[in-house]
Design a protein around this motif. Structure first.
Motif, PDB file in Angstrom:
ATOM      1  N   VAL A   1     -49.733  24.731 123.873  1.00 56.96           N
ATOM      2  CA  VAL A   1     -49.695  23.614 124.353  1.00 56.96           C
ATOM      3  C   VAL A   1     -50.263  22.553 123.288  1.00 56.96           C
ATOM      4  N   ASN A  37     -50.341  17.214 138.555  1.00 51.00           N
ATOM      5  CA  ASN A  37     -49.090  17.513 139.163  1.00 51.00           C
ATOM      6  C   ASN A  37     -48.588  16.758 140.532  1.00 51.00           C
ATOM      7  N   LYS A  95     -48.173  11.933 135.097  1.00 49.41           N
ATOM      8  CA  LYS A  95     -47.080  12.769 134.422  1.00 49.41           C
ATOM      9  C   LYS A  95     -46.285  11.687 133.448  1.00 49.41           C
ATOM     10  N   TRP A  96     -46.126  10.514 133.582  1.00 50.11           N
ATOM     11  CA  TRP A  96     -45.573   9.584 132.782  1.00 50.11           C
ATOM     12  C   TRP A  96     -46.608   9.492 131.445  1.00 50.11           C
ATOM     13  N   LEU A 128     -44.583  14.289 130.814  1.00 43.64           N
ATOM     14  CA  LEU A 128     -44.028  15.498 131.500  1.00 43.64           C
ATOM     15  C   LEU A 128     -42.781  14.780 132.392  1.00 43.64           C
ATOM     16  N   LYS A 129     -41.923  15.885 132.429  1.00 47.47           N
ATOM     17  CA  LYS A 129     -40.716  15.374 133.460  1.00 47.47           C
ATOM     18  C   LYS A 129     -41.291  15.499 134.823  1.00 47.47           C
ATOM     19  N   THR A 131     -40.374  17.098 137.681  1.00 49.92           N
ATOM     20  CA  THR A 131     -40.407  18.305 138.072  1.00 49.92           C
ATOM     21  C   THR A 131     -41.363  19.288 137.158  1.00 49.92           C
ATOM     22  N   GLU A 132     -41.873  18.746 136.187  1.00 50.05           N
ATOM     23  CA  GLU A 132     -42.462  19.874 134.833  1.00 50.05           C
ATOM     24  C   GLU A 132     -43.948  19.882 135.559  1.00 50.05           C
ATOM     25  N   LYS A 133     -44.376  21.141 135.547  1.00 43.17           N
ATOM     26  CA  LYS A 133     -45.886  21.225 135.812  1.00 43.17           C
ATOM     27  C   LYS A 133     -46.700  21.238 134.606  1.00 43.17           C
ATOM     28  N   GLY A 134     -47.824  20.566 134.710  1.00 44.68           N
ATOM     29  CA  GLY A 134     -48.683  20.476 133.734  1.00 44.68           C
ATOM     30  C   GLY A 134     -49.588  21.545 133.161  1.00 44.68           C
TER      31      GLY A 134
END
Length: 496
Positions: free
Chosen positions: A57, A85, A91-92, A96-97, A99-102
């Protein structure tokens, strides 16, 4: 007209952009535009294997998650991973997208223990954020304020033990001993024999140690909460309240003790020392004043009015005459310097013959004493100069700004960013927490200055250009992403 909503819309497909879901005036947008986080990758790349193991990561993503936790006061990494999440703005900010999980909370913990525990990554991040603040003109560097605040350790105050330790001498003892020997030489007395003295003076003290967190210290000061705490010594700049230094010690260490080390850290981080330094009354002593004077800093130190309810006259009833190097008693009789003791105090004595005939002798000293003695520290002149400057109009104004800078910085950290309690055990973890909180607070200063610059640009554009020409200009500004590139310039320094 009232209409009844029919059916559920949670399962409908909708094409959206994550960029459109985050408000334009959101704090994370301002921070992302004002702060360049690319340095984190270069800072941590040596801690990763370049050609072995599973893909890791990104360190920038991990630390930006920690920034979110401290920025919004999220107390645990489990709740932080859950909030990432669930929060679209988070997320922005992390890239992250939708639907993407952190990353999971265990990923953060394992990286802290295995990769970031035995190094100074958190401190280096703080240094880089401070460097960006300095590069953009947010730090004046002329007037600084230093103070400390207590942070409750993660330790039960009832689980403790008592140990005996050897007392460590002060950092200035060599310089003080040299001044004492010089004083005794001037008076024609022999210097003290210190060859047989142990390094600490042969003194031991008892100390209460927590069995849960031995690095913390028990706080016993009046008016402070009981229990085990840490002390964060923070230094802020006057111009924009930017934090320029952080130093963490156990709470049972006096605030004055780490001050020489704090000044060295400030000089190392900023490249220079301030012209003025504001301190509260807890630092009002001769050693602190002499230290600031030796560094070329004008101290502005609060003082307490001396009250005395004893049987005899206090020291403050005697006036010091610098021309004759003597004290003058309330009856206008002199007390002359006769010796200097091991603690660094010059002792001034009165004439016993004149004291025997004094009408206020009983109010000055006891029956078994034949003369009055008044002590004065060898560095008292430096403290008197600091006190005299503090009472001037400029000194009063500088000290008045103290409550608007350092006190507000501590209050902000405790109220919003989790500075009130230690999240982990140990001094190293406490340093990490304090450095990251300070970095987050400095990010907010950068974001505020960036927003001010944008508002000035928009105000100027609206005043000069008609509305029909202003809108295309704003579209061009947003399209080319100038806010993201603005951090590479030193425009901010022209605004202050």
């Amino acid at each position: 007209m009232l209409r009844e909503r029919s059916g559920s819309r949670q399962n409908e497909y909708e094409i959206v952009l994550l960029e459109e879901l985050v408000p334009q005036d959101h704090l994370l947008r301002k921070i992302d535009a004002a702060v360049d986080f690319s340095f984190i990758h270069d800072l941590c790349k040596d801690l990763y294997s370049p050609d072995n193991g599973r893909p890791a990561v990104e360190p920038e993503l991990l630390f930006k998650m920690l920034f979110l936790g401290y920025l919004y006061g999220i107390p645990s990494e489990v709740k932080l991973a859950q909030a990432v999440n669930e929060n679209i703005a988070f997320k922005w900010f992390l890239g992250l997208k939708l639907t993407e999980k952190g990353p999971d909370h265990a990923t953060i913990s394992i990286n802290r223990v295995r990769r970031f525990r035995d190094n100074s990554i958190a401190e280096q991040i703080f240094n880089e954020i401070l460097r960006q603040c300095i590069a953009k003109g947010l730090v004046g560097g002329k007037i600084l304020y230093t103070d400390s605040t207590h942070i409750k350790a993660k330790a039960n105050k009832h689980r403790k033990t008592v140990v005996t330790i050897e007392k460590t001498p002060k950092d200035y003892m060599d310089e003080l001993n040299a001044q004492i020997d010089l004083d005794r030489k001037v008076l024609g007395k022999k210097p003290f024999d210190r060859d047989d003295d142990p390094p600490s003076g042969g003194r031991t003290v008892t100390k209460v140690v927590s069995t849960t967190d031995p690095d913390s210290g028990q706080q016993t000061r009046e008016g402070k909460p009981d229990g085990f705490h840490y002390s964060e010594h923070r230094t802020v700049d006057l111009r924009n309240n930017v934090i320029v230094n952080v130093h963490v010690e156990p709470a049972n260490i006096n605030d004055v003790t780490p001050l020489p080390e704090i000044l060295d850290e400030i000089e190392q981080r900023m490249g220079t020392l301030p012209v003025y330094m504001g301190l509260d009354a807890g630092y009002h002593n001769a050693a602190t004043a002499h230290l600031l004077e030796s560094k070329g800093i004008q101290g502005v130190i609060g003082y307490r009015r001396h009250t005395h309810a004893g049987e005899h006259y206090s020291k403050w009833r005697f006036r010091y005459d610098s021309c004759f190097d003597a004290y003058v008693c309330p009856q206008r009789l002199p007390l002359y310097w006769r010796t200097t003791n091991r603690q660094g105090y010059r002792q001034y004595f009165s004439d016993p013959k004149k004291c025997a005939q004094c009408p206020v002798r009983s109010a000055c000293f006891g029956v078994s004493t034949t003369r009055r003695m008044v002590e004065r520290h060898v560095w008292q002149d430096a403290l008197d100069d600091v006190t005299a400057f503090t009472k001037t109009p400029m000194g009063r104004q500088i000290y008045k700004w103290r409550k608007e800078t350092i006190e507000r910085s501590f209050a902000e950290g405790k109220q919003y960013h989790g500075l009130r309690f230690a999240r982990m055990l140990g001094l190293k973890n406490m340093r990490e927490q304090c450095f990251l909180i300070a970095a987050v607070q400095n990010m907010k200063r950068l974001a505020k200055a960036f927003s001010f610059l944008i508002s000035c640009f928009l105000h100027t554009a609206k005043a000069v250009l008609p509305l029909s020409e202003t809108r295309p200009l704003l579209m061009v500004w947003s399209f080319f992403g100038f806010p993201k590139k603005l951090h590479s310039y030193s425009i901010f320094k022209y605004l202050y």
